[in-house]
Design a protein around this motif. Structure first.
Motif, PDB file in Angstrom:
ATOM      1  N   GLY A 169      32.317  -3.151  47.129  1.00 49.73           N
ATOM      2  CA  GLY A 169      31.109  -3.581  48.335  1.00 49.73           C
ATOM      3  C   GLY A 169      32.274  -2.821  49.431  1.00 49.73           C
ATOM      4  O   GLY A 169      32.076  -1.482  50.797  1.00 49.73           O
TER       5      GLY A 169
ATOM      6  N   HIS B 160      30.765  -5.142  57.321  1.00 51.63           N
ATOM      7  CA  HIS B 160      29.278  -5.336  57.092  1.00 51.63           C
ATOM      8  C   HIS B 160      28.234  -5.255  56.576  1.00 51.63           C
ATOM      9  O   HIS B 160      27.240  -5.790  55.898  1.00 51.63           O
ATOM     10  CB  HIS B 160      28.663  -5.868  59.064  1.00 51.63           C
TER      11      HIS B 160
ATOM     12  N   THR C 207      33.848 -10.871  46.491  1.00 50.93           N
ATOM     13  CA  THR C 207      33.033  -9.233  46.301  1.00 50.93           C
ATOM     14  C   THR C 207      33.117  -8.280  44.985  1.00 50.93           C
ATOM     15  O   THR C 207      32.439  -7.615  45.148  1.00 50.93           O
ATOM     16  CB  THR C 207      33.744  -8.414  47.105  1.00 50.93           C
TER      17      THR C 207
ATOM     18  N   GLN D 194      32.173 -11.834  51.739  1.00 47.01           N
ATOM     19  CA  GLN D 194      31.481 -13.165  51.664  1.00 47.01           C
ATOM     20  C   GLN D 194      32.279 -14.288  51.978  1.00 47.01           C
ATOM     21  O   GLN D 194      31.726 -14.366  53.037  1.00 47.01           O
ATOM     22  CB  GLN D 194      31.119 -13.056  49.953  1.00 47.01           C
TER      23      GLN D 194
ATOM     24  N   HIS E 112      27.551  -5.359  52.715  1.00 46.03           N
ATOM     25  CA  HIS E 112      28.281  -6.410  52.337  1.00 46.03           C
ATOM     26  C   HIS E 112      29.633  -6.943  51.360  1.00 46.03           C
ATOM     27  O   HIS E 112      29.742  -7.651  50.489  1.00 46.03           O
ATOM     28  CB  HIS E 112      27.618  -7.217  51.231  1.00 46.03           C
TER      29      HIS E 112
END
Length: 175
Positions: free
Chosen positions: A148, A99, A144, A105, A102
């Motif tokens: 991340g 989280h 992503t 998605q 990020h």
């Protein structure tokens, strides 16, 4: 031992720490069994060929593709799905790091990636970026770009090591 009931086979196993049982057709995929018979809908079904990794679960502590296993193959075994990660109704450290960085998605691939990362971090407590990327090579994520995810895994590994070193230091002070 499997107990036959018409064409379906009774499967008894441990799911997320609780003994469970259900009935499965002889050729039913584990992914379908988990979702439709056990209500473990966090396990997603993507390619159904073991390529995308969305259906990854832990079987006896090892990351396994639920679309490549039959439900009857888990009789007597221990399974963990993404539902097992939550702590007291909240996110565990790996989920929270995803989280924070990020690292998700659309979220479709996330459950499988989290399960692979959980098993990986248990085996490799101090991974390099290259090792994390290599582990992730068995997962397809279109959203992503993986940066991340890599950062989240590296952060969790570092935090867990610091926590363990603090525990070891505390134990040494108590001696």
């Amino acid at each position: 031992m499997h107990v036959k009931s018409d064409q379906r086979t009774r499967v008894i196993f441990t799911l997320n720490g609780r003994e469970r049982s259900g009935h499965a057709e002889p050729r039913m995929q584990l992914s379908d069994f988990l979702r439709h018979e056990m209500g473990a809908t966090g396990t997603h079904i993507g390619c159904e060929h073991g390529v995308c990794g969305a259906c990854t679960v832990l079987v006896d502590g090892r990351a396994s593709r639920a679309c490549l296993m039959l439900a009857v193959q888990v009789h007597g075994r221990r399974l963990e799905t993404v539902e097992s990660l939550a702590e007291d109704g909240g996110l565990n450290d790996l989920q929270q790091a995803f989280h924070n960085h990020h690292a998700l998605q659309c979220g479709f691939c996330t459950a499988g990636i989290l399960m692979s990362c959980s098993e990986f971090l248990a085996r490799v407590p101090a991974p390099t970026e290259t090792q994390v990327r290599d582990m992730l090579s068995g997962h397809l994520c279109r959203c992503t770009g993986y940066t991340g995810i890599v950062n989240a895994v590296l952060e969790v590994a570092a935090t867990r090591r610091q926590f363990q070193e603090g525990d070891t230091e505390q134990e040494n002070n108590n001696v």
